[in-house]
Design an enzyme around this catalytic site. Structure first.
Site, short mmCIF file in Angstrom:
data_model
loop_
_atom_site.label_atom_id
_atom_site.label_comp_id
_atom_site.label_asym_id
_atom_site.label_seq_id
_atom_site.Cartn_x
_atom_site.Cartn_y
_atom_site.Cartn_z
N SER A 149 -20.97 15.14 26.75
CA SER A 149 -22.00 14.13 26.48
C SER A 149 -21.87 13.03 27.53
O SER A 149 -20.82 12.90 28.18
CB SER A 149 -21.76 13.53 25.09
OG SER A 149 -22.58 12.40 24.87
N TYR A 162 -16.41 9.37 18.66
CA TYR A 162 -17.22 10.36 19.40
C TYR A 162 -16.77 10.36 20.87
O TYR A 162 -16.59 11.42 21.47
CB TYR A 162 -18.71 10.01 19.26
CG TYR A 162 -19.66 11.07 19.74
CD1 TYR A 162 -19.72 12.33 19.16
CD2 TYR A 162 -20.54 10.81 20.80
CE1 TYR A 162 -20.60 13.30 19.60
CE2 TYR A 162 -21.43 11.78 21.25
CZ TYR A 162 -21.46 13.02 20.65
OH TYR A 162 -22.35 13.97 21.10
P1 NDP Z 1 -27.53 19.99 16.19
O1 NDP Z 1 -27.09 19.20 15.00
O2 NDP Z 1 -28.95 20.43 16.29
O3 NDP Z 1 -26.58 21.25 16.40
C1 NDP Z 1 -25.22 21.28 16.06
C2 NDP Z 1 -24.80 22.73 15.90
O4 NDP Z 1 -23.40 22.77 15.60
C3 NDP Z 1 -25.53 23.42 14.76
O5 NDP Z 1 -25.98 24.68 15.20
C4 NDP Z 1 -24.46 23.57 13.70
O6 NDP Z 1 -24.71 24.76 12.96
C5 NDP Z 1 -23.21 23.72 14.57
N1 NDP Z 1 -21.99 23.43 13.82
C6 NDP Z 1 -21.66 22.27 13.24
N2 NDP Z 1 -20.49 22.40 12.58
C7 NDP Z 1 -20.09 23.69 12.75
C8 NDP Z 1 -18.99 24.45 12.30
N3 NDP Z 1 -18.03 23.91 11.53
N4 NDP Z 1 -18.89 25.75 12.66
C9 NDP Z 1 -19.86 26.31 13.42
N5 NDP Z 1 -20.93 25.65 13.90
C10 NDP Z 1 -21.04 24.35 13.55
O7 NDP Z 1 -27.17 19.05 17.44
P2 NDP Z 1 -27.27 19.23 19.03
O8 NDP Z 1 -27.94 20.47 19.42
O9 NDP Z 1 -27.78 17.95 19.55
O10 NDP Z 1 -25.72 19.27 19.40
C11 NDP Z 1 -25.10 20.27 20.17
C12 NDP Z 1 -24.01 19.64 21.05
O11 NDP Z 1 -24.61 18.75 21.97
C13 NDP Z 1 -22.96 18.82 20.29
O12 NDP Z 1 -21.68 19.13 20.80
C14 NDP Z 1 -23.33 17.39 20.60
O13 NDP Z 1 -22.22 16.53 20.55
C15 NDP Z 1 -23.87 17.54 22.02
N6 NDP Z 1 -24.74 16.46 22.47
C16 NDP Z 1 -25.92 16.18 21.83
C17 NDP Z 1 -26.70 15.12 22.26
C18 NDP Z 1 -27.96 14.74 21.57
O14 NDP Z 1 -28.50 13.65 21.87
N7 NDP Z 1 -28.52 15.56 20.70
C19 NDP Z 1 -26.30 14.30 23.40
C20 NDP Z 1 -25.07 14.69 24.01
C21 NDP Z 1 -24.32 15.74 23.55
P3 NDP Z 1 -24.42 25.00 11.39
O15 NDP Z 1 -24.71 23.70 10.69
O16 NDP Z 1 -25.36 26.10 11.06
O17 NDP Z 1 -22.98 25.41 11.33
#
Ligand code: NDP
Length: 254
Positions: A149, A162
């Site tokens: 990030s 974070y």
């Molecule tokens: P989402 O919340 O849309 O996606 C998060 C994903 O992580 C989901 O598919 C969720 O699936 C999965 N997840 C969460 N916990 C678990 C677990 N215990 N086991 C397996 N899968 C898990 O958010 P984003 O797409 O935005 O986030 C993706 C990445 O991008 C993250 O690492 C975030 O920190 C990073 N990021 C995002 C930004 C933003 O502004 N959106 C900016 C910078 C970085 P499920 O609940 O089905 O398990």
């Protein structure tokens, strides 16, 4: 469909929504067979069906990767079903932000569990397969990409834990990069700015509104913009290692 990743297998964590879902689609569009890993099996099945409908290959693997055994089993299932593992995108993550003095310590724990331990569990299980893939594939290269990030580069008030997790991911990635480089495994981080996903839906009331005010009127990144960055890195010839990509929304100042 593109063919640059034909014959390769990619595993994407957090593929049930946001950046992970878009990344899985873009790697599949380059010809990779993709394994979709997250907890919400229904979402994964739906995405797998959409990828197959486009002529791609996709496997839905439900797992909570904060559990070491589930992460290891997920990697083993992918290799057993799809035959190999060339690309891993550690994307699953969680963001709880807000003033540290008012934070719930279980929110800190849950961020460390997925943003740090989830990355470690999948990486540990996947590395031997990536090293093998780099040795025996026609491309002679494999990729590990960690979704960090802007918070992995810039620490700000309200995001201390974070920041801890994402700075940690960056340090881990750089050390690992130096270790596995000679075995043909490229390690890179992608550092998105603010992307329109479900990430902020997990924020506590009050914090969520503050974030919405901060980004109000900004044109945010789309998940596909980050997926493009990942696909760019993975499709480079083996002589090119893109180890870090910082992708902000143009409107974003921080
Ligand atoms: P989402 O919340 O849309 O996606 C998060 C994903 O992580 C989901 O598919 C969720 O699936 C999965 N997840 C969460 N916990 C678990 C677990 N215990 N086991 C397996 N899968 C898990 O958010 P984003 O797409 O935005 O986030 C993706 C990445 O991008 C993250 O690492 C975030 O920190 C990073 N990021 C995002 C930004 C933003 O502004 N959106 C900016 C910078 C970085 P499920 O609940 O089905 O398990």
């Amino acid at each position: 469909m593109g063919t640059r990743l034909q014959g390769t297998v990619a595993l994407v964590t957090g593929a049930s929504s946001g950046i992970g879902a878009a990344t899985a689609q873009s790697l599949a569009a380059e010809g990779a067979a993709v394994a979709l890993v997250a907890r919400r099996k229904g979402r994964l099945e739906k995405l797998a069906a959409a990828i197959r409908a486009e002529g791609g290959t996709a496997l839905a693997v439900a797992a909570d990767i904060t559990e070491r055994q589930q992460a290891a089993d997920a990697v083993a299932t992918v290799v057993a079903e799809l035959g190999r593992l060339d690309t891993v995108v550690n994307n699953a993550g969680l963001m709880h932000i807000g003033p540290a003095a008012q934070a719930l310590s279980e929110d800190w724990d849950s961020m460390v569990e997925i943003n740090v331990n989830g990355v470690l569990h999948v990486t540990h299980a996947a590395l031997p397969h990536l090293i093998r893939a780099a040795a025996d594939s026609p491309r002679r290269v494999a990729d590990l990409i960690n979704i960090s990030s802007t918070a992995g580069r810039v620490a700000r008030p309200g995001t201390a834990v974070y920041n801890l997790t994402k700075f940690g991911v960056n340090g881990f990635s750089e050390a690992l990069r130096q270790e596995v480089r000679e075995q043909g495994v490229r390690v890179g981080v992608v550092e998105p700015g603010t992307v329109a996903t479900e990430l902020s839906s997990h924020l506590r009331d009050g914090v969520r509104e503050a974030i919405e005010r901060q980004v109000d009127g900004l044109e945010l990144l789309r998940p596909e913009d980050v997926a493009d960055a990942v696909a760019y890195i993975v499709t480079r010839d083996r002589r090119v290692a893109v180890n870090e990509m910082l992708v902000r929304a143009s409107d974003q100042s921080w």
